[in-house]
Design an enzyme around this catalytic site. Structure first.
Site, mmCIF file in Angstrom:
data_model
loop_
_atom_site.group_PDB
_atom_site.id
_atom_site.type_symbol
_atom_site.label_atom_id
_atom_site.label_comp_id
_atom_site.label_asym_id
_atom_site.label_seq_id
_atom_site.Cartn_x
_atom_site.Cartn_y
_atom_site.Cartn_z
ATOM 1 N N LYS A 21 -28.768 -10.698 -29.259
ATOM 2 C CA LYS A 21 -27.450 -11.473 -28.825
ATOM 3 C C LYS A 21 -26.539 -11.536 -30.153
ATOM 4 C CE LYS A 21 -27.662 -14.365 -25.404
ATOM 5 N NZ LYS A 21 -28.156 -15.603 -24.987
ATOM 6 N N ARG A 91 -26.623 -20.806 -28.334
ATOM 7 C CA ARG A 91 -27.477 -19.863 -27.660
ATOM 8 C C ARG A 91 -28.739 -19.581 -28.287
ATOM 9 N NH1 ARG A 91 -22.513 -15.696 -26.774
ATOM 10 N NH2 ARG A 91 -23.649 -15.168 -24.589
ATOM 11 N N MET A 102 -34.671 -21.192 -25.144
ATOM 12 C CA MET A 102 -34.004 -22.129 -24.733
ATOM 13 C C MET A 102 -32.821 -21.526 -23.945
ATOM 14 S SD MET A 102 -31.891 -25.248 -26.695
ATOM 15 C CE MET A 102 -30.498 -24.225 -26.629
ATOM 16 N N ARG A 337 -25.461 -5.782 -24.196
ATOM 17 C CA ARG A 337 -26.788 -5.412 -24.388
ATOM 18 C C ARG A 337 -27.139 -4.266 -23.560
ATOM 19 N NH1 ARG A 337 -29.648 -10.342 -21.327
ATOM 20 N NH2 ARG A 337 -28.039 -10.453 -19.517
ATOM 21 N N HIS A 453 -29.724 -12.614 -9.638
ATOM 22 C CA HIS A 453 -31.294 -12.376 -9.904
ATOM 23 C C HIS A 453 -32.118 -11.625 -9.092
ATOM 24 C CE1 HIS A 453 -35.467 -13.821 -9.739
ATOM 25 N NE2 HIS A 453 -35.238 -13.857 -11.072
ATOM 26 N N ARG A 559 -59.276 22.041 -3.434
ATOM 27 C CA ARG A 559 -60.791 21.708 -3.066
ATOM 28 C C ARG A 559 -60.993 22.125 -1.699
ATOM 29 N NH1 ARG A 559 -58.928 16.041 -5.362
ATOM 30 N NH2 ARG A 559 -56.985 16.686 -4.626
ATOM 31 N N ARG A 615 -61.725 25.756 -6.094
ATOM 32 C CA ARG A 615 -63.186 25.335 -6.704
ATOM 33 C C ARG A 615 -64.259 25.225 -5.341
ATOM 34 N NH1 ARG A 615 -63.631 19.051 -7.905
ATOM 35 N NH2 ARG A 615 -63.473 18.775 -5.819
ATOM 36 N N GLU A 767 -67.158 18.482 -16.430
ATOM 37 C CA GLU A 767 -67.188 17.239 -15.932
ATOM 38 C C GLU A 767 -68.786 16.691 -16.439
ATOM 39 O OE1 GLU A 767 -66.307 17.409 -11.966
ATOM 40 O OE2 GLU A 767 -67.268 19.378 -11.812
ATOM 41 N N SER A 786 -61.627 23.716 -16.839
ATOM 42 C CA SER A 786 -60.631 22.751 -16.311
ATOM 43 C C SER A 786 -61.641 21.503 -16.407
ATOM 44 C CB SER A 786 -60.515 22.961 -14.909
ATOM 45 O OG SER A 786 -59.737 22.066 -14.398
ATOM 46 N N GLY A 788 -62.601 18.127 -15.536
ATOM 47 C CA GLY A 788 -62.532 17.351 -14.349
ATOM 48 C C GLY A 788 -62.873 15.773 -14.981
ATOM 49 N N THR A 789 -61.802 15.324 -15.480
ATOM 50 C CA THR A 789 -61.972 13.924 -16.181
ATOM 51 C C THR A 789 -62.321 12.801 -15.582
ATOM 52 O OG1 THR A 789 -59.507 13.763 -16.196
ATOM 53 C CG2 THR A 789 -60.329 14.495 -18.104
ATOM 54 N N ASN A 790 -62.416 12.873 -13.962
ATOM 55 C CA ASN A 790 -62.957 11.657 -13.282
ATOM 56 C C ASN A 790 -64.117 11.597 -13.537
ATOM 57 O OD1 ASN A 790 -60.073 11.598 -12.518
ATOM 58 N ND2 ASN A 790 -60.546 12.048 -10.231
ATOM 59 N N ASP A 791 -65.032 12.732 -13.132
ATOM 60 C CA ASP A 791 -66.405 12.729 -13.356
ATOM 61 C C ASP A 791 -66.868 12.755 -14.881
ATOM 62 O OD1 ASP A 791 -67.777 12.933 -10.881
ATOM 63 O OD2 ASP A 791 -67.065 14.872 -10.520
ATOM 64 N N TYR A 874 -52.640 23.518 -19.794
ATOM 65 C CA TYR A 874 -51.922 22.976 -18.859
ATOM 66 C C TYR A 874 -52.591 21.645 -18.288
ATOM 67 C CZ TYR A 874 -55.788 24.445 -15.714
ATOM 68 O OH TYR A 874 -57.077 24.685 -15.045
HETATM 69 P P1 ADP Z 1 -27.998 -15.762 -21.155
HETATM 70 O O1 ADP Z 1 -29.056 -15.185 -22.414
HETATM 71 O O2 ADP Z 1 -28.979 -16.620 -20.295
HETATM 72 O O3 ADP Z 1 -27.150 -14.822 -20.745
HETATM 73 P P2 ADP Z 1 -25.759 -16.702 -22.556
HETATM 74 O O4 ADP Z 1 -25.984 -17.338 -23.967
HETATM 75 O O5 ADP Z 1 -25.248 -15.427 -22.448
HETATM 76 O O6 ADP Z 1 -27.183 -16.846 -22.011
HETATM 77 O O7 ADP Z 1 -25.027 -18.042 -21.823
HETATM 78 C C1 ADP Z 1 -25.070 -18.356 -20.725
HETATM 79 C C2 ADP Z 1 -23.473 -18.163 -19.984
HETATM 80 O O8 ADP Z 1 -22.704 -19.101 -20.788
HETATM 81 C C3 ADP Z 1 -23.003 -16.919 -19.854
HETATM 82 O O9 ADP Z 1 -22.362 -16.413 -18.614
HETATM 83 C C4 ADP Z 1 -21.994 -16.527 -21.039
HETATM 84 O O10 ADP Z 1 -21.285 -15.829 -20.959
HETATM 85 C C5 ADP Z 1 -21.759 -18.006 -21.266
HETATM 86 N N1 ADP Z 1 -21.361 -18.289 -22.634
HETATM 87 C C6 ADP Z 1 -22.140 -18.379 -23.614
HETATM 88 N N2 ADP Z 1 -21.255 -18.915 -24.714
HETATM 89 C C7 ADP Z 1 -19.972 -19.026 -24.320
HETATM 90 C C8 ADP Z 1 -18.633 -19.517 -24.989
HETATM 91 N N3 ADP Z 1 -18.712 -19.552 -26.306
HETATM 92 N N4 ADP Z 1 -17.641 -19.786 -24.263
HETATM 93 C C9 ADP Z 1 -17.884 -19.328 -22.990
HETATM 94 N N5 ADP Z 1 -18.572 -18.917 -22.276
HETATM 95 C C10 ADP Z 1 -19.763 -19.004 -22.881
HETATM 96 MG MG MG Z 2 -26.013 -13.960 -21.388
HETATM 97 MG MG MG Z 3 -65.828 16.367 -10.182
#
Ligand code: ADP
Ligand code: MG
Ligand code: MG
Length: 899
Positions: A21, A91, A102, A337, A453, A559, A615, A767, A786, A788-791, A874
């Site tokens: 980050k 963060r 965290m 990211r 999510h 086979r 075979r 094999e 060839s 036959g890696t299972n056997d 192959y």
């Molecule tokens: P995560 O790894 O869970 O994405 P983040 O550190 O990115 O956690 O933060 C969680 C949320 O808080 C995100 O939506 C992020 O954009 C927002 N956030 C983090 N820092 C700030 C900031 N300085 N001002 C406003 N929003 C923030």
């Molecule tokens: Mg984030």
């Molecule tokens: Mg065999």
């Protein structure tokens, strides 16, 4: 040691020191993107903290203070100031992201005084106290470990008291009351006042981040996913000036991908919420708006985002997933990211980026995960199906799936383990629901956007998902859902289409997958880079055509026993096996020959121009017969029926029935007797493969003749063929010589009969351990090997596969007695060593000998890489794994080139 880096001082390459980050925030600042000012405490500092028995390094807070000073200068605000207060977010962030670390704390720096300053800044008391109550709850929960429900319950109670339905219905006075009560909860839980000094708050938050690195969840995750210290060691702490997306309707917060992570389409993709703060989007509390809406709502910001998207992609050369916040019409970037995408999008974006000149073909090939290709081949709803969808949500992860509706992750896991196909139906999902995803065929949610999510996780594991289907009302308690008038009870069958967002009642017919245009193109590039040939294991003409479509360059294993198992043939095959002498067998073999010949002809035509390796019969003969117990039970039943016949009446119907019964009983008893004689203690090591070919040479001769004649006949029709015959289970040269003699005789007879010479190659499966050690001898007759890696794996370990996998192998892999299941990933150390010995010996006798592999490992990427290392000719695998093997072979070749 430098512990603090300003964003101005870092770069993307410093991930190990600054965390992902932080390094990316620094990089964005370097690129000139608007990142709020901030600084990073290094991962080394975290290690220093844990190394000292969880003690803050001396002077760290002084260094932090200089960092804060820098932010103050850049923002013109002051930390703790009662008129113009600076607030920050704290963060966590290691080199790679990890659950258990965290959660972010927002709005840090607020207290009874600074909240007044925030009111001045925001021009709105309600906004300031809302931020304050969120901060107290977040801080206590996240940094101090106070139970979260205490805050939620109090909040609900105050809402009720004021007759408020939503949070936004509470006015400033009510929120002040919330703040007061929250501080009381804190005091009761911790035995001291809520810390009002911003520096004290900051110190506690930083310590909490450091501590989270060694939280049980985080440690378990690192262990599970083999995240060693050279990948990630310690977490960094990011302290970032707050920007507010909740300062009114010209403010917003959102997340976006530089391209669509579900389809790969080259468009800005994302979602935002106006007048909202941070987590609101990700949590899926309100269904956010698609980013395209911003074109109308905030046209200037939208243009800016488009520009930033190009800047990000050209710098990172990968699709980015970024977070942003708009405070009173000004855009701020908060994170970027590498974007998690499904297989489809990975392929499309890689191919597109090559065409756009952003990356090279080699990079595109190396960037994909071969295993993921399997997920690309999803089933689709049959376009001809007339099923009508009853609701439509968001197309969050492509592919279609049917299953029974289940309303909790635990239930889904239980039903899934019981072998049921499950559709997990939830309002929204959370990290603790993920086990339910693995057990389900698809996921359906009533809330949350395409970046919720549920959507993100489903795409990650390649399962279909429809999210934000608001037409569905879910009653989790009653385990029921309602769509309009329709009621869905637990266990009712649903079908979802994650490519369109449609939801159907009942099962809907689906069609088999095909390779998409981009994947075809990418695999063509891969074909140019690979050295290994890729063939398919298949036994039918349909399989051969399918394999060709997937790019197989021939059949590496056909086979013949599969052909014997067809329902119209099994009785003949059984009669042939029940015969005790060659003379008795003859009529049956004569009937089987044309059938097998016909099969071969069709396969040869389907594979025109490409090798087809047939075979000879491999399994022990009793595998074609019913079980002894089953037969005995039949005989007993028949006998009972016969005894109960009222024979005294002597009507013709009854006497005939009695006679039929007698005959069937006699037949079955004869079969039972024969099964007894054929029974083996250990069939895997018993009378099978070439051993049957030698004791009953007429069986092999029939198969050889069928193949030769099939070849001659299609050649006459002008079909180009490359036929090969191979013998299973060989352990000595002499066995091969015996079969070769039959082959030579048949070859010359067929040559005379048809007036042409069949270009047959003769080879052997490898094999058996002895065959590896005697490869120089065997290569005198065998033109190809060839593996036959299972056997061969069974033989090398002396594990019988079924027993191993059902009994002790899971224990072995869990406890690291073995690194992997050797039946899935080739055991390079042991089986691989034998293969190397075999190759060396074989090539000594016959330098140009063709050597391949036709065990299941032929489609496993890691094993394919090994096959490239040891210079096999192959690999051959099931048709559906052919694309995977093509890509894996290209990656292996590219990696071997560069090393
Ligand atoms: P995560 O790894 O869970 O994405 P983040 O550190 O990115 O956690 O933060 C969680 C949320 O808080 C995100 O939506 C992020 O954009 C927002 N956030 C983090 N820092 C700030 C900031 N300085 N001002 C406003 N929003 C923030
Ligand atoms: Mg984030
Ligand atoms: Mg065999």
């Amino acid at each position: 040691m430098k512990r603090i880096y300003l964003f101005e001082e870092g770069a993307a390459k410093d991930k190990r020191l600054l965390g992902g980050k932080g390094a990316n925030l620094a990089e964005m600042m370097k690129m000139g993107l608007p990142v709020p000012p901030g600084f990073i405490i290094t991962t080394e500092t975290c290690l220093e903290y844990s190394g000292a028995g969880e003690k803050m390094p001396e002077r760290l807070m002084d260094e932090v203070a200089t960092g804060i000073k820098h932010i103050e200068e850049k923002t013109g605000k002051k930390f703790g100031d009662i008129h113009n207060p600076l607030l920050v977010s704290v963060r966590s962030g290691a080199a790679i992201s990890m659950p258990g670390m965290m959660d972010t704390i927002l709005n840090l720096g607020l207290n009874d005084e600074t909240v007044k300053g925030l009111t001045e800044l925001g021009g709105n008391e309600r906004f300031a106290y809302d931020a304050y109550r969120r901060f107290i709850a977040m801080f206590c929960k996240i940094a101090m470990g106070v139970q979260g429900e205490l805050f939620d319950e109090t909040f609900e109670r105050i809402k009720r008291k004021h007759g408020a339905k939503y949070d936004t219905d509470l006015d400033a006075e009510a929120l002040k009351e919330v703040v007061k009560e929250f501080k009381k909860i804190c005091k009761d839980a911790l035995g001291k006042e809520f810390p009002s000094d911003p520096y004290e708050q900051l110190r506690l938050a930083i310590e909490a981040v450091f501590k989270s690195w060694n939280s049980p969840r985080c440690v378990a995750y690192r262990k599970e996913f083999k995240i060693t210290p050279d990948i990630a060691n310690g977490t960094a702490v990011n302290v970032v000036a707050m920007v507010f997306g909740n300062m009114g309707n010209d403010s917003a917060t959102g997340v976006a991908f530089t391209r669509d992570p579900a389809t790969g389409e080259n468009v800005l993709f994302g979602e935002y919420l106006t007048n909202a703060q941070g987590e609101d989007v990700v949590a899926g509390v309100r269904t956010p708006k698609p980013i395209s809406k911003m074109k109308d709502e905030m046209p200037q910001i939208y243009q800016e985002l488009l520009k930033f998207r190009d800047i990000l992609e050209h710098r990172y050369r990968e699709v980015q997933d970024f977070e942003f916040t708009i405070e009173r019409g000004k855009l701020h970037m908060l994170q970027t990211r590498g974007g998690k995408m499904n297989a489809e999008a990975r392929v499309k974006t890689a191919v597109d980026m090559v065409k756009e000149g952003i990356i090279t073909k080699e990079e595109a090939i190396l960037r994909l995960y071969p295993e993921q290709l399997e997920k690309l081949m999803h089933k689709r709803i049959d376009p001809k199906s007339k099923a009508k969808s009853i609701a439509r949500g968001l197309a969050a992860s492509p592919g279609a799936a049917s299953g029974i509706a289940i309303f909790s992750a635990d239930d889904a896991e239980r039903e899934g383990k019981a072998g049921k196909d499950v559709i997990l139906v939830r309002e929204e999902t959370k990290p603790e629901d993920v086990h339910g995803f693995f057990a389900s065929q698809g996921i359906l949610t009533s809330r949350g956007g395409k970046t919720s999510h549920a959507a993100v996780v489903a795409r990650g594991i390649g399962k279909p998902c429809v999210s934000g289907c608001e037409a569905i009302r879910i009653d989790v308690r009653a385990k029921k859902a309602y769509i309009g008038k329709a009621v869905i009870n637990e266990g009712d069958v649903l079908t979802i289409d994650g490519s369109s967002g449609d939801v159907y009642l009942g099962e809907v017919s689906m069609i088999e997958p095909e390779l998409g245009e981009e994947l075809l193109e990418l695999l063509k590039w891969a074909d140019k880079k690979r050295r290994l040939g890729v063939l398919a294991n298949t036994d039918t003409p349909e399989g051969a055509l399918q394999a060709r479509k997937f790019g197989a360059e021939g059949i590496g294993l056909c086979r013949t026993e599969r052909m014997f198992n067809a329902t119209d043939r099994l009785p003949l095959v059984q009669a042939m096996i029940l015969s005790e002498t060659a003379d008795e067998r003859k009529p049956y073999l004569e009937k089987l020959l044309p059938m097998q010949k016909q099969d071969f002809k069709e396969i040869l035509k389907a594979m025109e121009g490409l090798p087809v390796t047939v075979r000879l019969l491999d399994p022990p003969l009793h595998e074609f017969l019913p079980s002894y117990e089953e037969l005995q039970r039949d005989v007993d039943d028949l006998k009972k029926e016969r005894e109960s016949l009222p024979l005294k009446r002597k009507t013709s119907v009854i006497t005939k029935r009695a006679k039929d019964l007698e005959n069937t009983i006699a037949e079955k008893e004869k079969m039972a007797k024969r099964i007894r004689t054929l029974a083996e203690i250990n069939p895997m090591l018993g009378h099978r493969g070439v051993r049957v070919g030698i004791t009953e040479p007429d069986i092999y001769e029939t198969q050889i003749r069928a193949y030769f004649e099939a070849c001659a006949e299609v050649m006459k029709e002008g079909t180009m063929i490359k036929p090969e015959l191979m013998v299973p289970n060989v352990c000595t040269l002499q066995e091969l010589i015996v079969v070769k003699e039959i082959l030579d005789r048949v070859a010359s007879e067929v040559e005379q009969k048809y007036g042409l010479k069949v270009p047959m190659k003769f080879g052997t499966m490898i094999e058996v351990v002895r065959a590896c050690l005697e490869a120089d001898q065997i290569a005198k007759v065998a033109e190809f090997f060839s593996f036959g890696t299972n056997d061969l794996t069974q033989a090398t370990f002396s594990f019988s596969r079924e027993d191993a996998e059902n009994k002790f192998l899971p224990f072995y892999t869990e406890n690291k007695v073995l690194p992997d299941n050797p039946f899935q990933t080739l055991d390079i150390e042991g089986v691989g060593k034998l293969m190397k010995i075999c190759i060396e010996l074989g090539r000594k006798t016959r330098p140009d000998i063709k050597i391949g592999i036709c065990g299941e490992h032929g489609g496993d990427p890691k094993s394919v890489e090994f096959c490239d290392d040891i210079k096999l000719t192959y690999v051959s695998c099931s048709p559906y794994r052919v694309p995977i093997a093509r890509l894996a072979a290209a990656q292996a070749a590219l990696r071997n080139q560069s090393s």
